[in-house]
Each structure stands twice: as structure tokens, then as C-alpha cells.
Design a protein around this motif. Sequence first.
Motif, PDB file in Angstrom:
ATOM      1  N   MET A   1       0.840  -1.177   0.000  1.00  0.00           N
ATOM      2  CA  MET A   1       0.000   0.000   0.000  1.00  0.00           C
ATOM      3  C   MET A   1       0.893   1.250   0.000  1.00  0.00           C
ATOM      4  N   ALA A   2       0.531   2.204  -0.818  1.00  0.00           N
ATOM      5  CA  ALA A   2       1.300   3.442  -0.912  1.00  0.00           C
ATOM      6  C   ALA A   2       1.074   4.295   0.328  1.00  0.00           C
ATOM      7  N   PRO A   3       2.103   5.028   0.738  1.00  0.00           N
ATOM      8  CA  PRO A   3       1.927   5.895   1.909  1.00  0.00           C
ATOM      9  C   PRO A   3       0.973   7.042   1.590  1.00  0.00           C
ATOM     10  N   LEU A   4       0.281   7.505   2.610  1.00  0.00           N
ATOM     11  CA  LEU A   4      -0.609   8.647   2.435  1.00  0.00           C
ATOM     12  C   LEU A   4       0.217   9.902   2.214  1.00  0.00           C
ATOM     13  N   PRO A   5      -0.226  10.783   1.318  1.00  0.00           N
ATOM     14  CA  PRO A   5       0.515  12.033   1.100  1.00  0.00           C
ATOM     15  C   PRO A   5       0.446  12.914   2.339  1.00  0.00           C
ATOM     16  N   ILE A   6       1.511  13.642   2.559  1.00  0.00           N
ATOM     17  CA  ILE A   6       1.557  14.586   3.669  1.00  0.00           C
ATOM     18  C   ILE A   6       1.228  15.968   3.116  1.00  0.00           C
ATOM     19  N   PRO A   7       0.144  16.574   3.581  1.00  0.00           N
ATOM     20  CA  PRO A   7      -0.218  17.892   3.053  1.00  0.00           C
ATOM     21  C   PRO A   7       0.806  18.955   3.445  1.00  0.00           C
ATOM     22  N   SER A   8       0.909  19.972   2.601  1.00  0.00           N
ATOM     23  CA  SER A   8       1.792  21.100   2.913  1.00  0.00           C
ATOM     24  C   SER A   8       1.288  21.802   4.159  1.00  0.00           C
ATOM     25  N   PRO A   9       2.206  22.313   4.968  1.00  0.00           N
ATOM     26  CA  PRO A   9       1.752  23.040   6.152  1.00  0.00           C
ATOM     27  C   PRO A   9       1.010  24.318   5.756  1.00  0.00           C
ATOM     28  N   GLU A  10       0.034  24.662   6.557  1.00  0.00           N
ATOM     29  CA  GLU A  10      -0.727  25.884   6.291  1.00  0.00           C
ATOM     30  C   GLU A  10       0.019  27.075   6.892  1.00  0.00           C
ATOM     31  N   PRO A  11       0.308  28.093   6.089  1.00  0.00           N
ATOM     32  CA  PRO A  11       1.004  29.257   6.626  1.00  0.00           C
ATOM     33  C   PRO A  11       0.176  29.980   7.686  1.00  0.00           C
ATOM     34  N   ALA A  12       0.854  30.469   8.702  1.00  0.00           N
ATOM     35  CA  ALA A  12       0.194  31.315   9.709  1.00  0.00           C
ATOM     36  C   ALA A  12       0.200  32.729   9.133  1.00  0.00           C
ATOM     37  N   ASP A  13      -0.956  33.224   8.782  1.00  0.00           N
ATOM     38  CA  ASP A  13      -1.031  34.504   8.073  1.00  0.00           C
ATOM     39  C   ASP A  13      -2.343  35.196   8.435  1.00  0.00           C
ATOM     40  N   ASP A  14      -2.344  36.509   8.404  1.00  0.00           N
ATOM     41  CA  ASP A  14      -3.549  37.306   8.632  1.00  0.00           C
ATOM     42  C   ASP A  14      -4.189  37.580   7.274  1.00  0.00           C
ATOM     43  N   LEU A  15      -5.226  36.840   6.946  1.00  0.00           N
ATOM     44  CA  LEU A  15      -5.835  36.950   5.624  1.00  0.00           C
ATOM     45  C   LEU A  15      -6.460  38.315   5.376  1.00  0.00           C
ATOM     46  N   ASP A  16      -6.930  38.972   6.425  1.00  0.00           N
ATOM     47  CA  ASP A  16      -7.513  40.308   6.258  1.00  0.00           C
ATOM     48  C   ASP A  16      -6.486  41.333   5.800  1.00  0.00           C
ATOM     49  N   SER A  17      -5.196  41.045   5.995  1.00  0.00           N
ATOM     50  CA  SER A  17      -4.165  42.007   5.606  1.00  0.00           C
ATOM     51  C   SER A  17      -4.026  42.131   4.086  1.00  0.00           C
ATOM     52  N   TYR A  18      -4.601  41.201   3.342  1.00  0.00           N
ATOM     53  CA  TYR A  18      -4.521  41.251   1.878  1.00  0.00           C
ATOM     54  C   TYR A  18      -5.598  42.149   1.259  1.00  0.00           C
ATOM     55  N   VAL A  19      -6.691  42.327   1.963  1.00  0.00           N
ATOM     56  CA  VAL A  19      -7.797  43.127   1.434  1.00  0.00           C
ATOM     57  C   VAL A  19      -7.332  44.575   1.266  1.00  0.00           C
ATOM     58  N   GLY A  20      -7.559  45.117   0.069  1.00  0.00           N
ATOM     59  CA  GLY A  20      -7.168  46.483  -0.237  1.00  0.00           C
ATOM     60  C   GLY A  20      -5.860  46.587  -0.998  1.00  0.00           C
ATOM     61  N   LEU A  21      -5.082  45.504  -1.020  1.00  0.00           N
ATOM     62  CA  LEU A  21      -3.831  45.512  -1.795  1.00  0.00           C
ATOM     63  C   LEU A  21      -4.139  45.334  -3.274  1.00  0.00           C
ATOM     64  N   ASP A  22      -3.214  45.774  -4.125  1.00  0.00           N
ATOM     65  CA  ASP A  22      -3.403  45.460  -5.540  1.00  0.00           C
ATOM     66  C   ASP A  22      -3.114  43.976  -5.726  1.00  0.00           C
ATOM     67  N   GLY A  23      -3.728  43.363  -6.713  1.00  0.00           N
ATOM     68  CA  GLY A  23      -3.674  41.921  -6.914  1.00  0.00           C
ATOM     69  C   GLY A  23      -2.268  41.360  -7.030  1.00  0.00           C
ATOM     70  N   GLU A  24      -1.394  42.028  -7.785  1.00  0.00           N
ATOM     71  CA  GLU A  24      -0.034  41.532  -7.979  1.00  0.00           C
ATOM     72  C   GLU A  24       0.761  41.559  -6.681  1.00  0.00           C
ATOM     73  N   THR A  25       0.627  42.620  -5.915  1.00  0.00           N
ATOM     74  CA  THR A  25       1.319  42.714  -4.632  1.00  0.00           C
ATOM     75  C   THR A  25       0.831  41.628  -3.685  1.00  0.00           C
ATOM     76  N   ALA A  26      -0.470  41.408  -3.660  1.00  0.00           N
ATOM     77  CA  ALA A  26      -1.046  40.383  -2.790  1.00  0.00           C
ATOM     78  C   ALA A  26      -0.523  38.998  -3.163  1.00  0.00           C
TER      79      ALA A  26
END
Length: 71
Positions: free
Chosen positions: A1-26
Amino acid sequence: MAPLPIPSPEPADDLDSYVGLDGETAERRARTRGWTTVRSLPPGAVITLEYLGSRLNFTVDDGVVERCWQG
């Protein structure tokens, strides 16, 4: 049996900090903070509902991030 994939860690980030930025910068900021997949979408876009913990989604209207969510 193949091993289960290990998901990438989720970054600790403040998602609200992206609102209002231009798309490329975000997108650059998200990648430097460890998000493996960054998706910019127009308002009202139809998207799939599968959850990817290491993906960051943006709703971008007129070049500005209006909404940001994980998955």
C-alpha cells in the motif's frame, strides 16, 4: 500500500491584511509567506469546492483585492 501524502503546512497569516492591496502585490506577498497555490478570481467567478489548505484565494475587482480566503 502506498503511503498517504503529507499535506503542505498551512502558513500562519492574517488573511484580512490582503484586502485592499493590488492583486499583484497580494500574490507576491502570499507566495513569500508560504502559500503554495495562489488563485486570483474575478467577482462572481464559479469555482470548485475542493479544499486545499495551502491555497489562498483572492477576489480581485479593478485590480484590488476585495476578499481573501483559504482553501
